[in-house]
Write an enzyme that holds these catalytic residues in place. Structure first.
Site, short mmCIF file in Angstrom:
data_model
loop_
_atom_site.label_atom_id
_atom_site.label_comp_id
_atom_site.label_asym_id
_atom_site.label_seq_id
_atom_site.Cartn_x
_atom_site.Cartn_y
_atom_site.Cartn_z
N HIS A 146 51.33 33.09 -15.64
CA HIS A 146 51.70 32.79 -14.26
C HIS A 146 51.01 33.69 -13.25
O HIS A 146 51.03 33.41 -12.05
CB HIS A 146 53.23 32.88 -14.09
N ASP B 130 49.19 28.80 -11.52
CA ASP B 130 50.47 28.33 -11.00
C ASP B 130 50.87 27.03 -11.69
O ASP B 130 50.04 26.35 -12.31
CB ASP B 130 50.38 28.11 -9.48
#
Length: 547
Positions: free
Chosen positions: A520, A524
Site C-alpha cells: 500500500h 493504491d
C-alpha cells in the site's frame, strides 16, 4: 606519476569485493588493458583490467581478502617512485584502515620480531586462511554440505575443497591456493557467517595454533580459536572409534548423497554400516543395504485367549510411543523465513481478488499447441498478460525506497518455483519483449535448473513483479507474501469448470481466480484494481496479446 587504483564496483549491487587472485605481482610491468586481478563480487568472479601503464608498486588487498568498494586496491607508477604519501592518504581517508599499510605491504623482506611476548604473530609465509565465501547476493552464512578434501591432503589451485550450501543452492567451492590442508574450521553440516575461518592451507608441518593465534576465526578470541584446534586434535577419533559411533546412537557420518538416497528409500542410517573413510556411510552402502528381518512375536495360545475373554476387560485404548525429531533448517529455509518475515511485517499488504472467464484462453491454447514444435501453458499466458498489463500500469512495477519510489522502466517477471528445500524465484528478463513460445521455453528451462540447484545468482536477481501459481495443485484461491523489493505479487488459482451466467442463461463455464497482493506504500487500491481489470481483459481475449 603514480595512479591509485581503487576497488571497482563491478555490479549494481556490489558493496565490497574480494581479490580472488592477483595476476600481477609487485614489481611487474603493467600495460593498459592487462588483467590485474580476478575480483569476486556479490554475483560472480570477474577479471579486472588496468587502465594505466607503469610498474605495479603496491598491492593493498592480498588474495582471499575483501574490502569495500573504493578501497585502495593497488598503485601503478614509475619504478622507484615514492608512494608513501598516497598509501598514508588512503589509510587516513578510510575508517578502520590498517595502522601501517606500508610496513605490511612493503616489497622488502619483513624483519622478524625479537619480542616473544607479542600479542599476535605474523602468519607464516605460504600459509593461507580460507574464509567462508559469499556465493550469492543474499548469502549471510553458509553450511558445509561435504568436504572433498580432508586434513593432510594435498591441494592444488583449482581443486574443489568443499560443497557449500547457500540460501539458494549448493555450490562447489574451489581453492585459489596450493599446499596442504592443515585445518578445517567447520565440520560437514555445520554453518558459519560469511568470512568466518573455513580452512587453512599451507606447508606441511605448519604450527596451526600459531596461525590461528595470528588470525583468529571471526567472532572468536585467539584463546578460543587455539583451544578449539587443541580439542580437535585431542578428540580426533581413530577409524575404529568412528565406525563404532555410527551405530551407537551418536553422530552418524554419511555423505550428503548417501543421506539423500537413504531418505528417498526410507532407510534409517543407524542401521547401515559405513565402508568409507573412518566408517563414513557412502552411496554404495545405501544401495547395497539389506534390512534385517525382525523376529515375529510369539502367537497367543488358546488358553490365554480363553482366560482373557472370561474376564471383563476394560475398553481397549490405543497404545503407542510418543516421538518427534528436530531437523536442522537449511540455509534456503532460513533465508526464506527471514525475507518473508521482513516483507510481511514491513510492507502493508492488502489483497484484491478477481474471477476470469478462461473459455477463450482454453480454446486459444489448444490452437497454439496444435502448431508444430509449439507448447505453451496457461501459466505462460498469465506471465505474458502480466508483462503487458505492467506496461499500462507502471505504478505496479515499482519499488519502495523510503524517501523515493523507484519506477522500473524495464519489466522482469519472477516466477515462483517450488524446490525440495523451499522456494526460488528465477527471473524472466524483459518479459514484455518475449512471445508466448519464448516464455514457455524459458520457464521450463529455469524451473528445471532450479529444482537441480543449477541456477546462478544472476538468474534469480532483479525481478520487478512476481507470479506464484498453485493452480496445478488444485488450489482454487490463495494469497502470497510480496517478494520484495517488488510492489506486488499475483497468486494464480486452478481453472475450474462450474455453472456460470452468460447472456441471462446458466451454462457450463471455465473460470480462474486471481489474487493480487499489493504494497500500500506504492500501489493504491484503485491502481491495483485497474491492473487486475487489464489483466483479465488480456486473458479473456488472448488474441489481444498476439496482436
Amino acid at each position: 606519476m603514480a595512479e591509485v587504483i581503487n576497488m571497482p564496483r563491478l555490479s549494481d549491487t556490489m558493496e565490497e569485493g574480494t581479490v580472488a587472485k592477483w595476476l600481477k605481482q609487485v614489481g611487474d610491468k603493467v600495460e593498459e588493458g592487462d588483467i590485474l586481478a580476478e575480483i569476486e563480487t556479490d554475483k560472480a568472479t570477474m577479471e579486472f583490467e588496468s587502465f594505466h601503464e607503469g610498474t605495479l608498486l603496491y598491492i593493498g588487498i592480498p588474495e582471499g581478502e575483501g574490502a569495500p568498494v573504493d578501497s585502495l586496491l593497488a598503485i601503478v607508477g614509475e619504478e622507484g617512485e615514492d608512494i608513501s604519501g598516497l598509501i598514508n592518504g588512503a589509510a587516513d581517508a578510510s575508517n578502520g584502515a590498517k595502522v601501517d599499510p606500508v610496513a605490511e605491504n612493503t616489497v622488502e623482506a619483513p624483519v622478524a620480531s625479537s619480542s616473544s611476548g607479542s600479542g599476535s604473530a605474523d602468519i607464516p609465509e605460504g600459509v593461507e586462511i580460507v574464509k567462508m565465501p559469499r556465493l550469492s547476493d543474499t548469502m549471510e552464512e553458509g553450511t558445509v554440505a561435504s568436504w572433498l578434501k580432508k586434513v593432510g591432503d594435498k591441494v592444488e589451485e583449482g581443486d574443489i575443497l568443499a560443497e557449500i550450501e547457500t540460501d539458494k543452492a549448493t555450490m562447489e567451492f574451489e581453492s585459489f591456493y596450493s599446499g596442504t590442508l592443515l585445518y578445517i574450521g567447520l565440520q560437514e553440516g555445520e554453518s558459519s557467517p560469511v568470512d568466518a575461518v573455513l580452512a587453512i592451507i599451507g606447508p606441511e608441518g605448519t604450527d596451526v595454533d600459531a596461525v590461528l593465534n595470528a588470525k583468529p576465526a571471526a567472532g572468536k578470541s585467539n584463546e578460543v580459536a587455539k583451544e578449539e584446534v587443541k580439542e580437535e586434535k585431542a578428540a580426533e577419533p581413530s577409524q575404529e572409534a568412528v565406525a563404532e559411533s555410527v551405530n551407537d546412537g551418536q553422530r552418524i557420518f554419511a555423505s550428503p548423497l548417501a543421506k539423500k538416497i537413504a531418505k528417498e528409500k526410507g532407510i534409517d542410517l543407524k542401521d547401515v554400516k559405513g565402508t568409507g573413510d573412518h566408517g563414513r556411510i557412502v552411496r554404495k552402502d545405501i544401495e547395497n543395504f539389506v534390512p534385517v528381518q525382525q523376529a515375529a512375536k510369539p502367537a497367543t495360545t488358546s488358553q490365554e485367549t480363553t482366560s482373557a475373554s472370561s474376564a471383563i476387560a476394560p475398553v481397549a485404548l490405543p497404545v503407542g510411543e510418543e516421538s518427534s525429531e528436530e531437523v536442522k533448517n537449511s540455509q534456503m529455509r532460513k533465508t526464506i523465513a527471514k525475507r518473508l518475515s521482513e516483507s510481511k511485517f514491513t510492507a502493508p499488504h492488502y489483497y484484491l481478488t478477481i474471477e476470469v472467464d478462461m473459455d477463450n484462453a482454453k480454446a486459444s491454447r489448444a490452437q497454439i499447441n496444435n502448431l508444430p514444435d509449439t507448447k505453451v501453458s496457461f501459466n505462460d499466458m498469465v506471465v505474458k498478460a502480466c508483462a503487458m498489463a505492467l506496461k499500462k500500469h507502471p505504478q505496479v512495477n515499482t519499488s519502495w525506497k523510503g524517501d523515493t519510489t523507484k519506477y522500473n522502466h524495464h519489466i522482469h517477471v519472477g516466477v515462483a518455483v517450488a524446490v525440495e528445500d523451499g522456494l526460488v524465484v528465477p527471473v524472466l528478463k524483459f518479459t514484455d519483449q518475449m512471445n508466448l513460445t519464448q516464455i514457455g521455453a524459458a520457464v521450463k528451462d529455469l524451473a528445471g535448473r532450479a529444482r537441480n540447484k543449477k541456477l546462478t545468482p544472476a538468474e534469480m536477481d532483479g525481478s520487478t513483479f512476481t507470479v506464484s501459481n498453485l493452480g496445478m495443485f488444485g488450489i482454487l484461491e490463495f494469497t502470497s507474501i510480496i517478494n520484495q523489493p517488488n510492489s506486488a505479487i499475483l497468486s494464480v488459482g486452478a481453472i475450474v469448470e462450474k455453472p456460470v451466467v452468460k447472456n441471462g442463461q446458466i451454462v457450463v463455464g471455465n473460470t480462474m481466480t486471481l489474487s493480487l497482493a499489493c504494497d500500500h506504500r506504492t500501489v493504491d487500491g484503485a491502481t491495483g484494481a485497474q491492473f487486475l481489470q487489464t489483466l483479465r481483459a488480456y486473458l479473456e481475449n488472448p488474441v489481444t496479446m498476439l496482436a
